[in-house]
Design a protein around this motif. Structure first.
Motif, PDB file in Angstrom:
ATOM      1  N   LEU A  74       0.833  -1.199   0.000  1.00  0.00           N
ATOM      2  CA  LEU A  74       0.000   0.000   0.000  1.00  0.00           C
ATOM      3  C   LEU A  74       0.866   1.246   0.000  1.00  0.00           C
ATOM      4  O   LEU A  74       1.839   1.334   0.742  1.00  0.00           O
ATOM      5  CB  LEU A  74      -0.933  -0.006   1.212  1.00  0.00           C
ATOM      6  CG  LEU A  74      -1.765  -1.272   1.451  1.00  0.00           C
ATOM      7  CD1 LEU A  74      -2.791  -1.039   2.547  1.00  0.00           C
ATOM      8  CD2 LEU A  74      -2.425  -1.758   0.177  1.00  0.00           C
ATOM      9  N   PHE A  75       0.498   2.215  -0.832  1.00  0.00           N
ATOM     10  CA  PHE A  75       1.278   3.449  -0.918  1.00  0.00           C
ATOM     11  C   PHE A  75       0.359   4.630  -1.227  1.00  0.00           C
ATOM     12  O   PHE A  75      -0.722   4.464  -1.794  1.00  0.00           O
ATOM     13  CB  PHE A  75       2.361   3.338  -1.997  1.00  0.00           C
ATOM     14  CG  PHE A  75       1.829   3.250  -3.408  1.00  0.00           C
ATOM     15  CD1 PHE A  75       1.709   4.392  -4.200  1.00  0.00           C
ATOM     16  CD2 PHE A  75       1.443   2.023  -3.958  1.00  0.00           C
ATOM     17  CE1 PHE A  75       1.215   4.314  -5.498  1.00  0.00           C
ATOM     18  CE2 PHE A  75       0.948   1.932  -5.252  1.00  0.00           C
ATOM     19  CZ  PHE A  75       0.837   3.088  -6.021  1.00  0.00           C
ATOM     20  N   ARG A  76       0.827   5.800  -0.845  1.00  0.00           N
ATOM     21  CA  ARG A  76       0.093   7.034  -1.154  1.00  0.00           C
ATOM     22  C   ARG A  76       0.608   7.593  -2.480  1.00  0.00           C
ATOM     23  O   ARG A  76       1.810   7.826  -2.638  1.00  0.00           O
ATOM     24  CB  ARG A  76       0.276   8.068  -0.046  1.00  0.00           C
ATOM     25  CG  ARG A  76      -0.510   9.356  -0.290  1.00  0.00           C
ATOM     26  CD  ARG A  76      -0.341  10.358   0.845  1.00  0.00           C
ATOM     27  NE  ARG A  76      -1.063  11.595   0.554  1.00  0.00           N
ATOM     28  CZ  ARG A  76      -1.083  12.659   1.349  1.00  0.00           C
ATOM     29  NH1 ARG A  76      -0.421  12.630   2.507  1.00  0.00           N
ATOM     30  NH2 ARG A  76      -1.776  13.740   1.008  1.00  0.00           N
ATOM     31  N   PRO A  77      -0.283   7.808  -3.460  1.00  0.00           N
ATOM     32  CA  PRO A  77       0.150   8.358  -4.739  1.00  0.00           C
ATOM     33  C   PRO A  77       0.166   9.891  -4.710  1.00  0.00           C
ATOM     34  O   PRO A  77      -0.581  10.518  -3.948  1.00  0.00           O
ATOM     35  CB  PRO A  77      -0.917   7.845  -5.704  1.00  0.00           C
ATOM     36  CG  PRO A  77      -2.161   7.799  -4.867  1.00  0.00           C
ATOM     37  CD  PRO A  77      -1.718   7.427  -3.472  1.00  0.00           C
ATOM     38  N   MET A  78       1.010  10.462  -5.536  1.00  0.00           N
ATOM     39  CA  MET A  78       1.055  11.904  -5.686  1.00  0.00           C
ATOM     40  C   MET A  78      -0.076  12.319  -6.634  1.00  0.00           C
ATOM     41  O   MET A  78      -0.102  11.922  -7.803  1.00  0.00           O
ATOM     42  CB  MET A  78       2.406  12.335  -6.266  1.00  0.00           C
ATOM     43  CG  MET A  78       2.585  13.841  -6.379  1.00  0.00           C
ATOM     44  SD  MET A  78       4.206  14.301  -7.058  1.00  0.00           S
ATOM     45  CE  MET A  78       4.004  13.831  -8.788  1.00  0.00           C
ATOM     46  N   VAL A  79      -1.033  13.096  -6.122  1.00  0.00           N
ATOM     47  CA  VAL A  79      -2.172  13.528  -6.934  1.00  0.00           C
ATOM     48  C   VAL A  79      -2.304  15.039  -6.833  1.00  0.00           C
ATOM     49  O   VAL A  79      -1.954  15.642  -5.819  1.00  0.00           O
ATOM     50  CB  VAL A  79      -3.476  12.831  -6.490  1.00  0.00           C
ATOM     51  CG1 VAL A  79      -3.379  11.327  -6.698  1.00  0.00           C
ATOM     52  CG2 VAL A  79      -3.796  13.134  -5.040  1.00  0.00           C
ATOM     53  N   LEU A 138      -4.860   5.838  -0.620  1.00  0.00           N
ATOM     54  CA  LEU A 138      -3.933   4.727  -0.786  1.00  0.00           C
ATOM     55  C   LEU A 138      -4.283   3.927  -2.038  1.00  0.00           C
ATOM     56  O   LEU A 138      -5.461   3.809  -2.408  1.00  0.00           O
ATOM     57  CB  LEU A 138      -3.972   3.789   0.422  1.00  0.00           C
ATOM     58  CG  LEU A 138      -3.361   4.287   1.735  1.00  0.00           C
ATOM     59  CD1 LEU A 138      -3.615   3.276   2.848  1.00  0.00           C
ATOM     60  CD2 LEU A 138      -1.864   4.561   1.586  1.00  0.00           C
ATOM     61  N   ILE A 139      -3.248   3.397  -2.669  1.00  0.00           N
ATOM     62  CA  ILE A 139      -3.375   2.480  -3.788  1.00  0.00           C
ATOM     63  C   ILE A 139      -2.619   1.210  -3.417  1.00  0.00           C
ATOM     64  O   ILE A 139      -1.593   1.267  -2.739  1.00  0.00           O
ATOM     65  CB  ILE A 139      -2.788   3.080  -5.086  1.00  0.00           C
ATOM     66  CG1 ILE A 139      -3.508   4.392  -5.445  1.00  0.00           C
ATOM     67  CG2 ILE A 139      -2.861   2.091  -6.248  1.00  0.00           C
ATOM     68  CD1 ILE A 139      -4.954   4.225  -5.866  1.00  0.00           C
ATOM     69  N   ALA A 140      -3.108   0.059  -3.869  1.00  0.00           N
ATOM     70  CA  ALA A 140      -2.429  -1.213  -3.615  1.00  0.00           C
ATOM     71  C   ALA A 140      -1.627  -1.605  -4.845  1.00  0.00           C
ATOM     72  O   ALA A 140      -2.193  -1.871  -5.911  1.00  0.00           O
ATOM     73  CB  ALA A 140      -3.443  -2.303  -3.271  1.00  0.00           C
ATOM     74  N   GLY A 141      -0.299  -1.617  -4.717  1.00  0.00           N
ATOM     75  CA  GLY A 141       0.581  -1.958  -5.823  1.00  0.00           C
ATOM     76  C   GLY A 141       1.100  -3.380  -5.730  1.00  0.00           C
ATOM     77  O   GLY A 141       0.634  -4.197  -4.940  1.00  0.00           O
ATOM     78  N   LEU A 197       8.696  -1.751  -5.103  1.00  0.00           N
ATOM     79  CA  LEU A 197       7.271  -1.509  -5.324  1.00  0.00           C
ATOM     80  C   LEU A 197       7.015  -1.136  -6.782  1.00  0.00           C
ATOM     81  O   LEU A 197       7.661  -0.245  -7.325  1.00  0.00           O
ATOM     82  CB  LEU A 197       6.772  -0.381  -4.423  1.00  0.00           C
ATOM     83  CG  LEU A 197       5.326   0.081  -4.662  1.00  0.00           C
ATOM     84  CD1 LEU A 197       4.337  -0.995  -4.231  1.00  0.00           C
ATOM     85  CD2 LEU A 197       5.051   1.389  -3.942  1.00  0.00           C
ATOM     86  N   GLU A 198       6.069  -1.812  -7.398  1.00  0.00           N
ATOM     87  CA  GLU A 198       5.558  -1.416  -8.713  1.00  0.00           C
ATOM     88  C   GLU A 198       4.260  -0.645  -8.469  1.00  0.00           C
ATOM     89  O   GLU A 198       3.252  -1.226  -8.076  1.00  0.00           O
ATOM     90  CB  GLU A 198       5.290  -2.651  -9.574  1.00  0.00           C
ATOM     91  CG  GLU A 198       4.745  -2.325 -10.943  1.00  0.00           C
ATOM     92  CD  GLU A 198       4.339  -3.574 -11.713  1.00  0.00           C
ATOM     93  OE1 GLU A 198       3.661  -3.419 -12.755  1.00  0.00           O
ATOM     94  OE2 GLU A 198       4.667  -4.696 -11.273  1.00  0.00           O
ATOM     95  N   PRO A 199       4.281   0.678  -8.683  1.00  0.00           N
ATOM     96  CA  PRO A 199       3.116   1.500  -8.324  1.00  0.00           C
ATOM     97  C   PRO A 199       2.000   1.432  -9.365  1.00  0.00           C
ATOM     98  O   PRO A 199       1.641   2.417  -9.994  1.00  0.00           O
ATOM     99  CB  PRO A 199       3.717   2.902  -8.223  1.00  0.00           C
ATOM    100  CG  PRO A 199       4.839   2.888  -9.212  1.00  0.00           C
ATOM    101  CD  PRO A 199       5.405   1.480  -9.190  1.00  0.00           C
ATOM    102  N   ALA A 200       1.457   0.236  -9.525  1.00  0.00           N
ATOM    103  CA  ALA A 200       0.405   0.004 -10.506  1.00  0.00           C
ATOM    104  C   ALA A 200      -0.894  -0.305  -9.786  1.00  0.00           C
ATOM    105  O   ALA A 200      -0.918  -1.108  -8.852  1.00  0.00           O
ATOM    106  CB  ALA A 200       0.792  -1.155 -11.429  1.00  0.00           C
ATOM    107  N   GLY A 201      -1.963   0.325 -10.216  1.00  0.00           N
ATOM    108  CA  GLY A 201      -3.278   0.074  -9.652  1.00  0.00           C
ATOM    109  C   GLY A 201      -4.119  -0.779 -10.584  1.00  0.00           C
ATOM    110  O   GLY A 201      -3.899  -0.802 -11.794  1.00  0.00           O
TER     111      GLY A 201
END
Length: 577
Positions: free
Chosen positions: A332-337, A344-347, A360-364
């Motif tokens: 789980l990570f916080r994306p820059m928006v 949170l998004i689950a990558g 971490l692969e920051p893919a949703g």
């Protein structure tokens, strides 16, 4: 209606003591009469210590004004109207087929040819108070022959969640014993998939070879998706509870025991790799750890199994808590928006060097939107405040993904830029543009001028905050509204009604056809409506519209303190004290 659910629950707890459901010809049923080549050395019995009292999942009260109540019912009716249009078309153009083709009025056979849409829709028909349609559907379902199929291979996972889950869920809400008999038929068939030397199931199963009872054909796979082997437990266990026959529970509990034994041996302790070796009983080797596609429901079923069994087995809670802790740390990570939402998004986590390095692969994914609802459920059941806090941010992350897209509908997959920490997450336009080009395979980004960056990013037509959209389809998936439903029932947050309504109208606007609703491609396109692909999987009626309907229903209807949903949204009754 609330009184009905309470009374009905009491009448079903000891259903296996009632002989009304038993088919007098069941012993001669083909799948039951077929000899077992590798019988288990012993059969584990269902727990008998007695259900425990869990903390309540649902909020204490859901206050609403007369205006809010009228609006809620109006929205619920709109959802029902959409369901009715699609169901009527299925009945007219694809009756007893697996799926309706909603643009061309055709039909498809994708899941054995056993009327997947009909079976998936049974409990939805009951919940929506469509009793006449329900009766017609049950009568038709009794004619389905699970000894015949044109399919060369059966997906055991899909067959379990759609057919076995569909019959069990419809029985658990209606009490119609014909449905339990059909559930037993499916269960007897699927039990044969476990007839291997190590009692692990064949997840992609040659059903015709199994009919011949050829030992050479019955070996569990060496490359098995963890979701497909780890997500059979709820349906098999409920079938054992209802019939009093422990063989189904024994079959899936053996899998759970092997998974629990190796859960902390993996390169990311607490999580299982995406692919496991069922033939050699190896559940710990691999370097890709995701909560999304091909792994999702293996985690989903952990707290739900605990609730289903009334908390009589610590194993499922233990596995959930281990997995939740690992996911909080690594996935789980916080994306820059651009608007600064704390979401949170689950990558996807990838390990190397024997697990010493985690990347971490920051893919949703739309599929992984289920995880917010799961953590809300686990947080309530097991009094884990950190899980519930994460759940709200995960649900808000999926809501952000919906509202940020030009058509108001989230894509199948996307990429974002992860913040360096949850506390340090200020929007940086230049950093975002640079990452957009990197994620879209533009070379030598550092050598580009600012004006060149702006021009290239503009050509990508990406909403601000997204760095890439590898798959811009919407397949009529339910996961986002599923988690909104669970979070609403757990909190009573009134704003989620408007969120759900905006999602429903956006989805219906781009997917509606004359005969139903179609999956689409191009939800990120700024030029016209997305392209309809003439596909309406059974989960549109079995899951997505059911969850929308329940969001706008009285909270006592299918209370989360009485039921748990399988991954195909079929409500199974919990054992209660």
């Amino acid at each position: 209606m609330a009184t009905y659910w309470r009374i009905h629950h009491a009448t079903l707890l000891d259903v296996h003591h009632n002989s009304d459901w038993r088919d007098p010809e069941s012993d001669s049923y083909f799948w039951k009469s077929l000899p077992i080549l590798y019988p288990p050395s012993s059969v584990q019995a269902l727990p008998t210590s007695g259900p425990v009292s869990f903390p309540a999942v649902q909020a204490i009260s859901f206050p609403e004004s007369s205006f809010e109540k009228a609006l809620r019912k109006e929205r619920r009716q709109a959802v029902k109207d959409t369901f009715t249009r699609a169901w009527t078309s299925y009945c007219e153009y694809a009756w007893l087929a697996d799926e309706l083709a909603p643009v061309t009025r055709g039909k498809r056979s994708a899941f054995g040819g056993w009327a997947a849409t009909l079976v998936d829709s049974l409990d939805t028909l009951w919940i929506m108070d469509m009793r006449e349609e329900f009766e017609d559907a049950v009568a038709a379902a009794t004619t389905i022959n699970f000894t015949r199929t044109d399919a060369g291979e059966i997906n055991v996972f899909e067959t379990t969640i759609r057919y076995l889950g569909g019959f069990l869920g419809a029985f658990d809400v209606s009490g119609d014993y014909r449905l339990l008999r059909k559930a037993v038929e499916v269960g007897e068939m699927l039990y044969k998939a476990f007839d291997t030397p190590n009692r692990m199931p064949i997840t992609r199963w040659d059903l015709h070879a199994a009919m011949l009872n050829d030992k050479k054909k019955q070996v569990a796979g060496s490359s098995t998706l963890v979701a497909e082997i780890g997500s059979l437990s709820m349906e098999f266990t409920r079938l054992s509870i209802l019939t009093g026959d422990p063989k189904w529970f024994d079959a899936v509990h053996t899998i759970a025991q092997r998974m629990e034994e190796q859960q902390m041996w993996t390169e990311l302790p607490g999580l299982w790799p995406l692919v496991v070796d069922a033939e050699k009983l190896l559940f710990s080797l691999g370097s890709t750890f995701t909560l999304g596609a091909m792994a999702d429901s293996a985690y989903e079923y952990l707290p739900k199994m605990s609730a289903l069994l009334g908390g009589q087995m610590d194993l499922y809670q233990t596995m959930y808590e281990r997995a939740a802790q690992a996911a909080l740390r690594h996935n789980l990570f916080r994306p820059m928006v651009p608007t600064g939402e704390d979401i949170l998004i689950a990558g996807v986590a990838h390990t190397s060097h024997g697990g010493r390095t985690v990347e971490l692969e920051p893919a949703g994914q739309h599929l992984v939107c289920f995880f917010g609802g799961l953590m809300a459920l686990g947080g309530r059941l097991f009094s884990r405040k950190q899980d519930f806090a994460a759940a709200e941010k995960l649900v808000d992350g999926c809501i952000w993904a919906y509202k940020s897209m030009p058509h108001g509908v989230m894509p199948e997959t996307f990429k974002v830029y992860p913040c360096s920490s949850p506390q340090n997450c200020t929007w940086d336009e230049l950093l975002w543009m640079t990452q957009v080009l990197r994620d879209n395979n533009v070379r030598d980004v550092e050598s580009l001028s600012y004006s060149q960056l702006v021009q290239l990013v503009t050509e990508k037509n990406l909403p601000r905050g997204f760095t890439a959209i590898p798959d811009d389809a919407y397949l009529l998936r339910p996961e986002a509204i599923e988690s909104i439903f669970i979070l609403y029932r757990a909190t009573g947050r009134k704003d989620l009604h408007d969120v759900a309504w905006n999602m429903f109208t956006a989805i219906d606007r781009i997917t509606r056809t004359e005969f139903g609703n179609s999956a689409v491609r191009g939800v990120s396109s700024l030029r016209g409506k997305p392209l309809q692909t003439d596909s309406m999987e059974s989960f549109w009626l079995g899951e997505t519209l059911k969850y929308f309907y329940l969001v706008f229903s009285d909270p006592n209807i299918i209370s989360l303190d009485d039921f748990v949903f399988n991954t195909e949204a079929h409500p199974l009754r919990r054992l209660l004290p």
